[in-house]
Write a protein that holds these residues in place. Structure first.
Motif, PDB file in Angstrom:
ATOM      1  N   SER A  62       0.831  -1.205   0.000  1.00  0.00           N
ATOM      2  CA  SER A  62       0.000   0.000   0.000  1.00  0.00           C
ATOM      3  C   SER A  62       0.865   1.255   0.000  1.00  0.00           C
ATOM      4  N   ASP A  63       1.843   1.297   0.891  1.00  0.00           N
ATOM      5  CA  ASP A  63       2.736   2.458   0.981  1.00  0.00           C
ATOM      6  C   ASP A  63       3.552   2.627  -0.300  1.00  0.00           C
TER       7      ASP A  63
ATOM      8  N   THR B 213      -2.304  -2.909  -4.022  1.00  0.00           N
ATOM      9  CA  THR B 213      -2.437  -3.749  -2.832  1.00  0.00           C
ATOM     10  C   THR B 213      -3.423  -4.889  -3.072  1.00  0.00           C
ATOM     11  N   THR B 214      -4.507  -4.596  -3.771  1.00  0.00           N
ATOM     12  CA  THR B 214      -5.484  -5.639  -4.102  1.00  0.00           C
ATOM     13  C   THR B 214      -4.830  -6.739  -4.934  1.00  0.00           C
TER      14      THR B 214
ATOM     15  N   VAL C  20     -10.179  -9.021  -1.636  1.00  0.00           N
ATOM     16  CA  VAL C  20     -11.028  -8.146  -0.825  1.00  0.00           C
ATOM     17  C   VAL C  20     -10.246  -7.622   0.380  1.00  0.00           C
ATOM     18  N   LEU C  21      -9.488  -8.513   1.007  1.00  0.00           N
ATOM     19  CA  LEU C  21      -8.660  -8.103   2.141  1.00  0.00           C
ATOM     20  C   LEU C  21      -7.632  -7.064   1.708  1.00  0.00           C
TER      21      LEU C  21
ATOM     22  N   ILE D 154      -7.066  -3.455   3.222  1.00  0.00           N
ATOM     23  CA  ILE D 154      -5.759  -3.072   3.772  1.00  0.00           C
ATOM     24  C   ILE D 154      -5.314  -1.732   3.206  1.00  0.00           C
ATOM     25  N   SER D 155      -5.496  -1.529   1.900  1.00  0.00           N
ATOM     26  CA  SER D 155      -5.063  -0.273   1.278  1.00  0.00           C
ATOM     27  C   SER D 155      -5.779   0.924   1.903  1.00  0.00           C
TER      28      SER D 155
END
Length: 275
Positions: free
Chosen positions: A156-157, A192-193, A212-213, A217-218
């Motif tokens: 994500s970062d 992230t997905t 989905v998780l 998370i993102s």
């Protein structure tokens, strides 16, 4: 930059050892990180002249960790209640040094750091006898969950940074974090997905659920980062510390994980990730 890269490599190697080892080693590292983050939090708010309940916070975070270590939800609730009552009582008995705002800010910080690191311990200890087959060999189920949490958060970062640097035009929250952009956030969501779905393939876990998780998370990782940005803007600090050369403090490195750890834990509990 060289220092940042070297420190990052050392950190990844150390993280891999701790995650794969699990047990007391992982739990012990989680406790140390939580206590160091609490120290940085107390020091940050001292810049505003606030006197947080440092010693009580150390005890409270340790007790939350202990409850998480042994998976005792009832004990965790009892500890949480005790923390609130004791610290509010401090604002009465030690009102000359601990104001009600000091007490409330202390309670928030103890839960802010204590719960997520306890959830990490519970994640790593989840279904201890279950092994997952991967192209690199068998991995404990709990270790896989920790890797999903960390890799998803790092993804994500990373995707947010590079997408924002290349395509960023519209500010996401300019009053809180001027460098974050809408384009960076969307890049984080997509990247992230996809990364979480890839981890589903790697760990032989349900790909749709992992996707989905990854999406969740993102979003939570971005919010976690913004929460620390709000706190740093309020206290007037640039970094929470310098314990990690080139990367700042523990709070700086784990601000997003503080939100994604509980997310992954409850996602696994509610949705399930076994085949």
């Amino acid at each position: 930059m060289i220092t940042r890269i070297i420190t990052g490599i050392i950190g990844i190697v150390l993280a891999a050892f701790v995650i794969q080892t699990g047990g007391t080693v992982f739990a012990g590292f989680a406790l140390v990180l939580a206590l160091l983050a609490w120290f940085e939090y107390v020091r940050a708010f001292s810049e505003r002249g606030m006197g947080l309940t440092f010693g009580t916070g150390l005890a409270g975070i340790t007790l939350l960790w202990y409850a998480g270590r042994y998976g005792n939800a009832e004990l965790m609730m009892a500890v949480s209640t005790l923390i609130v009552l004791v610290i509010l009582l401090e604002s009465v008995l030690r009102h000359s040094v601990t104001s009600i705002m000091d007490a409330v800010t202390s309670i928030a910080g103890i839960f802010y750091f204590g719960f997520p690191f306890a959830y990490m311990v519970m994640l790593r200890d989840m279904q201890p006898g279950m092994m997952i087959s991967t192209p690199l060999g068998a991995v404990p189920f709990g270790a896989a969950l920790i890797w999903i949490m960390f890799v998803g958060t790092w993804a994500s970062d990373t995707f947010a940074y590079f997408t924002g640097s290349a395509l960023g035009r519209h500010k996401l929250c300019p009053s809180i974090s001027p460098n974050k952009t809408v384009e960076g956030f969307l890049g984080s969501v997509v990247g992230t997905t996809a990364s979480a779905a890839g981890l589903g393939v790697f760990f032989s876990l349900p790909v749709k659920e992992l996707a989905v998780l990854g999406l969740a998370i993102s979003i939570l990782a971005t919010l976690g980062d913004l929460v620390e940005s709000v706190a740093k803007r309020y206290t007037g600090i640039k970094d929470s510390g310098n314990i990690i050369p080139g990367h700042g403090g523990i709070w700086d490195r784990f601000d997003s994980v503080l939100f994604t750890a509980p997310l992954v834990y409850y996602f696994v509990k509610i949705v399930g990730l076994t085949m």
